[in-house]
Design a protein around this motif. Structure first.
Motif, PDB file in Angstrom:
ATOM      1  N   ASP A  18      33.327  46.700  43.353  1.00 38.98           N
ATOM      2  CA  ASP A  18      34.493  47.565  43.106  1.00 38.98           C
ATOM      3  C   ASP A  18      35.693  46.761  42.620  1.00 38.98           C
ATOM      4  O   ASP A  18      36.768  47.299  42.441  1.00 38.98           O
ATOM      5  N   ASP A  19      35.505  45.462  42.407  1.00 44.36           N
ATOM      6  CA  ASP A  19      36.598  44.617  41.929  1.00 44.36           C
ATOM      7  C   ASP A  19      36.576  44.452  40.415  1.00 44.36           C
ATOM      8  O   ASP A  19      37.459  43.794  39.849  1.00 44.36           O
ATOM      9  N   ASN A 103      32.840  41.365  47.695  1.00 41.25           N
ATOM     10  CA  ASN A 103      34.195  41.904  47.628  1.00 41.25           C
ATOM     11  C   ASN A 103      35.240  40.852  47.974  1.00 41.25           C
ATOM     12  O   ASN A 103      35.046  40.037  48.875  1.00 41.25           O
TER      13      ASN A 103
HETATM   14 MN    MN Z   1      37.352  45.433  46.218  1.00 39.05          MN
END
Ligand code: MN
Length: 263
Positions: A18-19, A103
């Motif tokens: 999600d980065d 993450n």
């Molecule tokens: Mn993230």
């Protein structure tokens, strides 16, 4: 566990996060997956999508661009990436596992419900592929040194090898958090409690209007056996999570309730 791959090919791993596709954590996870014997397929968001939870984009079209060999970038959420990868992009080369992360920051306690990293693993599990989410604990203003990535990478390889050598229960995913630096060991853990209850900052913008910013400050209730205390003590934390979020104790109480009928 999904059917073991035929011996003629290496195991395949879908890698997302999600980065965003340019995150050093994604690169570290790719290296770890390769070191654990996987052929990697990256389908990742084109920008940071942290705290996007399990959001699926349904009201606009999504664009997928080739970003290299076995590498695609999507203008959507982490969940979009895993869904598109498993249902479309990688239909001819279905992955044996989904790995998400690493993450840039921990996903501990109730972070799980906000996390796009964990959502990737939820989506993989929902679609029948054993999935693991990886996160590294460090403060945003204090990013890990180069050596920390090497230490975390080595620990990721061990977790992947352990996961592939043991049966992975259906509908279960792993939420794995690493302490920064060299871990002192591994603990199987339960979710602690983390609330973002007093972190709203209210200020005035240059045009004189108020704005609000939800900050990163959180209130933790660690407790024995939790992910929060394991990482605080320098251990790798592995929390098995289940797709079925039903509270069975409350269900039994509700079912056996005396009094006026609800319906
Ligand atoms: Mn993230």
């Amino acid at each position: 566990m999904s059917a073991p791959p035929d011996s003629a090919r290496p195991r395949r791993a879908l890698i997302s996060n999600d980065d965003g596709i340019h995150s050093p954590g994604l690169a570290a996870l790719e290296r770890a997956a390769v070191a654990a014997g996987f052929e990697t397929y990256v389908v990742a968001p084109d920008r940071e999508q942290s705290a996007s939870s399990h959001a699926l984009t349904m009201h606009r079209p999504l664009r997928v661009a080739k970003a290299g060999e076995r590498r695609w970038v999507v203008d959507g959420t982490p969940t979009d990436c895993v869904n598109l990868a498993l249902c479309s992009i990688l239909k001819e080369t279905p992955p044996d596992m989904v790995f998400s992360g690493i993450n840039l920051g921990p996903n501990l306690g109730d972070d799980v419900t906000y996390s796009g990293t964990v959502a990737c693993a939820f989506e993989g599990t929902l679609l029948g592929v054993p999935s693991i989410a990886f996160s590294l604990d460090f403060r945003r203003d204090d990013p890990p040194a180069e050596e920390a990535w090497a230490e975390t990478e080595a620990a990721v390889v061990k977790v992947i090898l352990f996961a592939t050598a043991n049966p992975f229960p259906r509908e279960t995913l792993w939420n794995v958090n690493f302490p920064s630096g060299q871990p002192v060991g591994v603990r199987a853990t339960r979710m602690g409690r983390r609330r973002y209850g007093e972190s709203v900052v209210e200020k005035i913008d240059p045009r004189g209007r108020p704005y609000f910013w939800i900050g990163g400050a959180h209130i933790d209730t660690a407790g024995d056996g939790t992910d929060l205390s394991a990482v605080a003590d320098g251990y790798v934390s592995i929390t098995p999570l289940h797709l079925d979020m039903t509270d069975y104790r409350a269900l039994a109480e509700l079912t056996g309730r005396k009094g006026p009928d609800l319906l």
